[in-house]
Design a protein around this motif. Structure first.
Motif, PDB file in Angstrom:
ATOM      1  N   HIS B 200       0.734  -1.209  -0.072  1.00 25.26           N
ATOM      2  CA  HIS B 200       0.083   0.044   0.093  1.00 25.26           C
ATOM      3  C   HIS B 200       0.748   1.338  -0.059  1.00 25.26           C
ATOM      4  O   HIS B 200       0.607   2.407  -0.516  1.00 25.26           O
ATOM      5  N   ALA B 204       0.925   3.977  -2.881  1.00 24.64           N
ATOM      6  CA  ALA B 204       0.593   5.592  -2.579  1.00 24.64           C
ATOM      7  C   ALA B 204       1.963   6.353  -3.328  1.00 24.64           C
ATOM      8  O   ALA B 204       1.638   7.365  -3.789  1.00 24.64           O
ATOM      9  N   ARG B 228      -4.034   0.284  -8.099  1.00 26.72           N
ATOM     10  CA  ARG B 228      -5.449  -0.033  -7.470  1.00 26.72           C
ATOM     11  C   ARG B 228      -5.756   0.375  -6.271  1.00 26.72           C
ATOM     12  O   ARG B 228      -6.437   1.080  -5.495  1.00 26.72           O
ATOM     13  N   ILE B 229      -4.743  -0.220  -5.454  1.00 26.70           N
ATOM     14  CA  ILE B 229      -4.962  -0.017  -3.948  1.00 26.70           C
ATOM     15  C   ILE B 229      -4.500   1.301  -3.288  1.00 26.70           C
ATOM     16  O   ILE B 229      -4.656   1.596  -1.966  1.00 26.70           O
ATOM     17  N   ALA B 230      -4.141   2.227  -4.268  1.00 31.78           N
ATOM     18  CA  ALA B 230      -3.742   3.550  -3.799  1.00 31.78           C
ATOM     19  C   ALA B 230      -5.144   4.213  -3.438  1.00 31.78           C
ATOM     20  O   ALA B 230      -5.101   5.200  -2.761  1.00 31.78           O
ATOM     21  N   MET B 231      -6.324   3.629  -3.701  1.00 33.16           N
ATOM     22  CA  MET B 231      -7.470   4.413  -3.298  1.00 33.16           C
ATOM     23  C   MET B 231      -7.846   3.968  -1.862  1.00 33.16           C
ATOM     24  O   MET B 231      -8.728   3.186  -1.954  1.00 33.16           O
ATOM     25  N   LEU B 232      -7.180   4.161  -1.101  1.00 32.70           N
ATOM     26  CA  LEU B 232      -7.226   3.528   0.137  1.00 32.70           C
ATOM     27  C   LEU B 232      -8.193   4.153   1.268  1.00 32.70           C
ATOM     28  O   LEU B 232      -8.044   5.277   1.072  1.00 32.70           O
ATOM     29  N   ILE B 234      -8.585   5.929   4.105  1.00 33.83           N
ATOM     30  CA  ILE B 234      -7.487   6.863   4.957  1.00 33.83           C
ATOM     31  C   ILE B 234      -7.269   6.386   6.524  1.00 33.83           C
ATOM     32  O   ILE B 234      -6.189   6.258   6.865  1.00 33.83           O
ATOM     33  N   PRO B 235      -8.368   6.714   7.075  1.00 35.74           N
ATOM     34  CA  PRO B 235      -8.076   6.344   8.657  1.00 35.74           C
ATOM     35  C   PRO B 235      -7.653   5.290   8.903  1.00 35.74           C
ATOM     36  O   PRO B 235      -6.948   4.960   9.760  1.00 35.74           O
ATOM     37  N   THR B 238      -3.896   4.706   7.711  1.00 35.15           N
ATOM     38  CA  THR B 238      -3.116   5.732   8.689  1.00 35.15           C
ATOM     39  C   THR B 238      -2.694   4.960  10.002  1.00 35.15           C
ATOM     40  O   THR B 238      -1.593   5.077  10.468  1.00 35.15           O
TER      41      THR B 238
END
Lengths: 289, 289
Positions: B200, B204, B228-232, B234-235, B238
């Motif tokens: 991931h 990113a 594809r997995i860059a649309m993660l 976020i909370p 992180t």
């Protein structure tokens, strides 16, 4: 050019892409069996030629290119970049006058440069790059190579004839591709260094740093997706990495910069900065579609 | 434990994974409509509860967890790691005696540590991690979450009852998962840092270093697969990146070492060394299956 059904189309190199192009022309009904047009294939491997003939994907197969160079209206040169340049140098005298040529090489700078200066006046060569490969190479995997909706890049020479360019574009769409981008060899090589070569280098580096084959017990899709392309065609990718090394190194360094930034946020527990970066990334990727 | 058909199963958090678990239990026929068992859902979002009820995936929905904590034989806690720890601390007194609990959090060290020391004696909590996420979160995407053949990791507590562990394993296989690995929280977090979190971070970083949204014109599948997995979420990510930062930083540095080695071979035009590395990588990835 005659309509595609009436063309004799040659394919030099029946590997993954050459095979897939033959299938798109034949199974896609562009040059159906019994039409006036023909599909002729050349490969150094006789088993490949026999398989392609048995599948009905080529009408005739040859281990030597002469009959194709002399007998075709159009030729797809499906060779690795260096092999293509050697082939063109050695065979330049053998093509029939008026033949339309195109290639599939993943790097375009050296090919455009060579063809701008050495191509015979009575030939037309439109450099191209179908963006529809697979980590599994060879004719046997050609049917898994799906053109539908994929990208195709053309980097025309200044001298390309407009009617040939239009003919090739129509043919590409009819083979199933979804989008054609015409650009310069320089832009192609710069962009491809990012979308393709850097991704292959990353996949290789990911596998290089982990020797535990049982690691896939802990896989949930991401690892599999990121490393599928690590099963690469070694001679072809070595050649492409080294040939396009200036752009590729620039892209690796850009990527290292971004990775280092994110690493810094994680190391410093900089939650806000990390979230902000992930937010930009998420939006950007979503906009890319 | 009663057979699954006769259990009342609670799901706290009907997001992507909670929703997908409800669907696997209901649509997969483990707790079919009309059976003595029930599926109860809890979510802070009323629209999600209404959708899950309308879909028939839960029998009853609650915005507050009390009815579930008091009324279930088994509960899936489908919360982000920090939220889960807060929830357990706050709600420890509210569970019905004898309830079997399990979670889905992507990091296991802090959860195992907390449960080993603070879990009530009359409860059983088996920490788990279904490796079947998706870059698209929320209940609305739950039906796209395919469990078939996927990995599921369990990191049992020393005190887990053998019969509960067997019950949960059977249930996991019946939900469609293909392989269960029982291991320690430490090994989970070490391996997942590589197969999931590092991947991931790489995705990113790839998007972070390219702002041109038209770059996808030059995509041939690799770039799309790697990002594809860059649309993660976020909370969640992180939290996971920061919570598992020691292992993740170690993995990022390992990866940087491999990337740097390959970069060096390309910069130095070391064809032999590059080919040898790619050969090892190719074989290793093939052996990983």
């Amino acid at each position: 050019m005659k309509t595609i059904e009436n063309n004799t189309v040659g394919i030099i190199g029946l590997g993954l892409m050459g095979g897939a192009i033959a299938m798109a022309l034949r199974s896609g009904g562009l040059i159906p069996p019994g039409s006036r047009g023909q599909i002729l294939g050349c490969d150094i491997d006789e088993d490949t030629l026999a398989a392609a003939r048995a599948d009905g994907m080529i009408d005739e197969g040859f281990t030597s290119p002469e009959p194709i160079l002399k007998g075709c209206d159009m030729i797809f040169l499906c060779l690795n970049p260096a092999t293509l340049l050697e082939f063109m140098e050695k065979r330049m005298g053998d093509f029939r006058s008026g033949t339309l040529l195109t290639d599939i090489a993943g790097i375009k700078g050296p090919i455009v440069e060579a063809m701008e200066t050495t191509l015979r006046d009575d030939l037309d060569f439109i450099p191209g790059h179908p963006m529809a490969g697979s980590e599994k190479g060879g004719y046997n995997n050609a049917k898994k190579c799906d053109f539908h909706g994929k990208n195709y890049i053309l980097t025309p020479l200044r001298r390309n004839k407009r009617e040939n360019l239009e003919f090739l574009k129509t043919l590409i769409y009819r083979m199933g591709f979804g989008r054609i981008t015409c650009t310069t060899a320089e832009e192609h090589d710069r962009k491809i260094a990012f979308t393709s070569q850097l991704c292959h280098v990353i996949a290789a580096a990911l596998i290089d740093c982990e020797s535990d084959q049982e690691i896939t017990r802990f896989g949930g899709g991401s690892f599999e997706d990121l490393t599928r392309i690590a099963m690469l065609n070694i001679p072809m990718w070595t050649e492409i990495f080294l040939e396009n090394r200036v752009e590729l190194l620039r892209r690796i360094e850009q990527f290292e910069g971004s990775l280092d930034k994110i690493k810094g946020f994680i190391a410093g527990k900089q939650k806000e900065e990390l979230q902000e970066t992930l937010r930009i990334v998420r939006n950007r990727r979503a906009a890319m579609g």
